[in-house]
Write a protein that holds these residues in place. Structure first.
Motif, PDB file in Angstrom:
ATOM      1  N   GLU A 133       0.839  -0.984   0.161  1.00  0.00           N
ATOM      2  CA  GLU A 133      -0.199   0.355   0.176  1.00  0.00           C
ATOM      3  C   GLU A 133       1.243   1.252  -0.335  1.00  0.00           C
ATOM      4  O   GLU A 133       0.678   2.180  -0.485  1.00  0.00           O
ATOM      5  CB  GLU A 133      -1.073  -0.198   1.061  1.00  0.00           C
ATOM      6  CG  GLU A 133      -2.050  -1.032   0.836  1.00  0.00           C
ATOM      7  CD  GLU A 133      -3.506  -0.930   1.797  1.00  0.00           C
ATOM      8  OE1 GLU A 133      -2.991   0.019   2.560  1.00  0.00           O
ATOM      9  OE2 GLU A 133      -3.996  -1.524   1.751  1.00  0.00           O
ATOM     10  N   ASP A 134       2.000   1.397   1.148  1.00  0.00           N
ATOM     11  CA  ASP A 134       3.003   2.445   0.914  1.00  0.00           C
ATOM     12  C   ASP A 134       3.554   2.825  -0.733  1.00  0.00           C
ATOM     13  O   ASP A 134       3.182   3.782  -1.025  1.00  0.00           O
ATOM     14  CB  ASP A 134       4.181   2.147   1.961  1.00  0.00           C
ATOM     15  CG  ASP A 134       3.757   2.449   3.533  1.00  0.00           C
ATOM     16  OD1 ASP A 134       2.335   2.653   3.857  1.00  0.00           O
ATOM     17  OD2 ASP A 134       3.610   1.847   4.150  1.00  0.00           O
ATOM     18  N   LEU A 135       3.551   1.517  -1.061  1.00  0.00           N
ATOM     19  CA  LEU A 135       4.311   1.525  -2.549  1.00  0.00           C
ATOM     20  C   LEU A 135       3.846   2.177  -3.867  1.00  0.00           C
ATOM     21  O   LEU A 135       3.848   2.882  -4.534  1.00  0.00           O
ATOM     22  CB  LEU A 135       5.090   0.158  -2.714  1.00  0.00           C
ATOM     23  CG  LEU A 135       5.555  -0.100  -4.186  1.00  0.00           C
ATOM     24  CD1 LEU A 135       7.263   0.302  -4.013  1.00  0.00           C
ATOM     25  CD2 LEU A 135       5.585  -1.307  -4.321  1.00  0.00           C
ATOM     26  N   MET A 139       3.798   6.157  -5.437  1.00  0.00           N
ATOM     27  CA  MET A 139       3.890   6.684  -7.080  1.00  0.00           C
ATOM     28  C   MET A 139       2.959   7.589  -7.670  1.00  0.00           C
ATOM     29  O   MET A 139       2.309   8.052  -7.333  1.00  0.00           O
ATOM     30  CB  MET A 139       3.149   5.177  -7.813  1.00  0.00           C
ATOM     31  CG  MET A 139       3.240   3.655  -7.412  1.00  0.00           C
ATOM     32  SD  MET A 139       4.928   3.030  -8.092  1.00  0.00           S
ATOM     33  CE  MET A 139       4.974   3.266 -10.045  1.00  0.00           C
ATOM     34  N   LYS A 140       3.423   8.005  -8.511  1.00  0.00           N
ATOM     35  CA  LYS A 140       2.551   9.207  -9.257  1.00  0.00           C
ATOM     36  C   LYS A 140       1.540   9.038  -9.989  1.00  0.00           C
ATOM     37  O   LYS A 140       0.785   7.375 -10.335  1.00  0.00           O
ATOM     38  CB  LYS A 140       3.502   9.800 -10.606  1.00  0.00           C
ATOM     39  CG  LYS A 140       4.024   8.519 -11.731  1.00  0.00           C
ATOM     40  CD  LYS A 140       5.220   9.259 -12.544  1.00  0.00           C
ATOM     41  CE  LYS A 140       4.962   8.280 -13.915  1.00  0.00           C
ATOM     42  NZ  LYS A 140       6.405   9.059 -14.760  1.00  0.00           N
ATOM     43  N   SER A 141       0.873   9.412  -9.847  1.00  0.00           N
ATOM     44  CA  SER A 141      -0.536   9.062 -10.380  1.00  0.00           C
ATOM     45  C   SER A 141      -0.959   8.554 -11.877  1.00  0.00           C
ATOM     46  O   SER A 141      -1.790   7.497 -11.945  1.00  0.00           O
ATOM     47  CB  SER A 141      -1.713  10.621 -10.420  1.00  0.00           C
ATOM     48  OG  SER A 141      -1.188  11.578 -11.142  1.00  0.00           O
ATOM     49  N   ASP A 142      -0.364   8.991 -12.643  1.00  0.00           N
ATOM     50  CA  ASP A 142      -0.464   8.517 -14.647  1.00  0.00           C
ATOM     51  C   ASP A 142       0.216   6.933 -14.445  1.00  0.00           C
ATOM     52  O   ASP A 142       0.785   6.782 -15.429  1.00  0.00           O
ATOM     53  CB  ASP A 142      -0.380   9.204 -15.215  1.00  0.00           C
ATOM     54  CG  ASP A 142       1.555   9.839 -15.550  1.00  0.00           C
ATOM     55  OD1 ASP A 142       1.978   9.469 -13.940  1.00  0.00           O
ATOM     56  OD2 ASP A 142       1.657  10.414 -16.170  1.00  0.00           O
ATOM     57  N   HIS A 143       0.166   6.213 -13.397  1.00  0.00           N
ATOM     58  CA  HIS A 143       0.968   5.211 -14.277  1.00  0.00           C
ATOM     59  C   HIS A 143       0.354   3.897 -14.353  1.00  0.00           C
ATOM     60  O   HIS A 143      -0.634   4.099 -13.880  1.00  0.00           O
ATOM     61  CB  HIS A 143       2.314   4.547 -12.360  1.00  0.00           C
ATOM     62  CG  HIS A 143       1.384   3.690 -11.552  1.00  0.00           C
ATOM     63  ND1 HIS A 143       0.885   4.505 -10.571  1.00  0.00           N
ATOM     64  CD2 HIS A 143       0.938   2.824 -11.028  1.00  0.00           C
ATOM     65  CE1 HIS A 143       0.099   4.040  -9.747  1.00  0.00           C
ATOM     66  NE2 HIS A 143      -0.125   2.661 -10.015  1.00  0.00           N
ATOM     67  N   GLN A 144       1.224   2.999 -14.846  1.00  0.00           N
ATOM     68  CA  GLN A 144       0.046   1.618 -15.108  1.00  0.00           C
ATOM     69  C   GLN A 144       0.232   1.365 -13.766  1.00  0.00           C
ATOM     70  O   GLN A 144       1.198   0.600 -13.867  1.00  0.00           O
ATOM     71  CB  GLN A 144      -0.037   1.203 -16.233  1.00  0.00           C
ATOM     72  CG  GLN A 144      -1.055   0.304 -17.065  1.00  0.00           C
ATOM     73  CD  GLN A 144      -0.501   0.201 -18.680  1.00  0.00           C
ATOM     74  OE1 GLN A 144       1.062   0.846 -19.220  1.00  0.00           O
ATOM     75  NE2 GLN A 144      -0.230  -0.671 -19.096  1.00  0.00           N
ATOM     76  N   THR A 145      -1.405   0.229 -13.763  1.00  0.00           N
ATOM     77  CA  THR A 145      -0.585  -0.867 -12.924  1.00  0.00           C
ATOM     78  C   THR A 145      -1.820  -2.042 -12.991  1.00  0.00           C
ATOM     79  O   THR A 145      -1.877  -2.001 -13.734  1.00  0.00           O
ATOM     80  CB  THR A 145      -1.104  -0.692 -11.478  1.00  0.00           C
ATOM     81  OG1 THR A 145      -1.041   0.637 -11.128  1.00  0.00           O
ATOM     82  CG2 THR A 145      -0.938  -1.597 -10.478  1.00  0.00           C
ATOM     83  N   LEU A 146      -0.289  -3.211 -13.024  1.00  0.00           N
ATOM     84  CA  LEU A 146      -0.686  -4.223 -13.530  1.00  0.00           C
ATOM     85  C   LEU A 146      -1.002  -5.787 -12.704  1.00  0.00           C
ATOM     86  O   LEU A 146      -0.102  -6.142 -11.735  1.00  0.00           O
ATOM     87  CB  LEU A 146       0.237  -5.244 -14.700  1.00  0.00           C
ATOM     88  CG  LEU A 146       0.391  -3.686 -15.705  1.00  0.00           C
ATOM     89  CD1 LEU A 146       2.027  -4.270 -16.235  1.00  0.00           C
ATOM     90  CD2 LEU A 146      -0.305  -4.003 -16.458  1.00  0.00           C
ATOM     91  N   PHE A 163      -6.546   1.000  -5.614  1.00  0.00           N
ATOM     92  CA  PHE A 163      -5.253   1.294  -6.255  1.00  0.00           C
ATOM     93  C   PHE A 163      -5.367   0.891  -8.214  1.00  0.00           C
ATOM     94  O   PHE A 163      -4.826   1.751  -8.474  1.00  0.00           O
ATOM     95  CB  PHE A 163      -3.825   0.571  -5.701  1.00  0.00           C
ATOM     96  CG  PHE A 163      -3.765   1.271  -5.066  1.00  0.00           C
ATOM     97  CD1 PHE A 163      -3.183   2.499  -4.138  1.00  0.00           C
ATOM     98  CD2 PHE A 163      -4.041  -0.094  -3.130  1.00  0.00           C
ATOM     99  CE1 PHE A 163      -2.405   3.008  -2.851  1.00  0.00           C
ATOM    100  CE2 PHE A 163      -3.234   0.728  -2.008  1.00  0.00           C
ATOM    101  CZ  PHE A 163      -2.981   1.907  -1.863  1.00  0.00           C
ATOM    102  N   GLY A 164      -6.332   0.342  -8.479  1.00  0.00           N
ATOM    103  CA  GLY A 164      -6.370   0.376  -9.587  1.00  0.00           C
ATOM    104  C   GLY A 164      -7.702   0.996 -10.202  1.00  0.00           C
ATOM    105  O   GLY A 164      -7.515   1.975  -9.452  1.00  0.00           O
TER     106      GLY A 164
END
Length: 202
Positions: A133-135, A139-146, A163-164
């Motif tokens: 959750e901290d990680l 992260m910056k707002s426009d990153h992509q999460t997989l 976070f998705g």
């Protein structure tokens, strides 16, 4: 979907090609000219960390300018920091060591455009929820999460909801490896006794 910039939730068992599913798109997406980490793959164990890095190295055999590095506990953090400073685009890490590197300012999350959580369920089961959750929160707002997970339990679903970014769901059914009539057993033995025990069983 990854190449289109979408977040994804991939439910797939081990052995169904998950590393290729995220590794090949990452090789297309990262900027080989930029010599800093742009993609982060987080996984639960050093063994998996090393295996993923090995696979990505195979995939990038003809893209010599793209480098990946494995960072995990139980190995020299100084050597790993030196590897990062040499210039890499993809970092494969276990949660504890990754947090340590962030605190030492050896990795800048501002430059990370893609984050892969491989075996997210395992990491949560191992007690890494707060670290994850901290990680993700840093992260910056426009990153992509997989998100890649063998099971979609409540903990994983909560993490995805928090976070998705409207993730697309992809589910791969693993083939049944054994038939129901097969009984499986295992024996815990000392390393030096393995050959003797195996011989007796045979």
């Amino acid at each position: 979907p990854i190449l289109e910039g979408k977040d994804i939730i991939a439910a797939a068992q081990t052995g169904t090609g998950k590393t290729a599913a995220f590794g090949l798109p990452l090789l297309q997406l990262v900027d080989s000219e930029a010599r800093h980490p742009q993609a982060l793959v987080v996984c639960p164990t050093r063994e998996l960390c090393m295996q993923i890095t090995k696979d990505i190295a195979k995939f990038s055999l003809h893209k010599k300018s793209i480098k990946s590095v494995a960072v995990y506990g139980g190995a020299s953090i100084g050597d790993q920091i030196r590897d990062l400073k040499r210039g890499v685009q993809i970092v494969v890490a276990t949660p504890g060591r990754l947090i340590d590197l962030i605190e030492r300012k050896a990795i800048n999350l501002e430059n990370i455009n893609y984050i892969v959580l491989d075996e997210a369920d395992e990491m949560l089961n191992m007690g890494f929820r707060e670290d994850m959750e901290d990680l993700l929160g840093a992260m910056k707002s426009d990153h992509q999460t997989l998100f890649f997970s063998a099971t979609m339990n409540k903990q994983v679903q909560k993490l995805i909801q928090k976070f998705g970014n409207d993730p697309q769901e992809i589910s791969i059914k693993g083939q049944t490896k054994t038939v129901s009539t097969v009984t499986q057993s295992y024996y815990e033995v000392r390393n030096r006794s393995k050959v003797e025990v195996l011989t007796r069983l045979l």
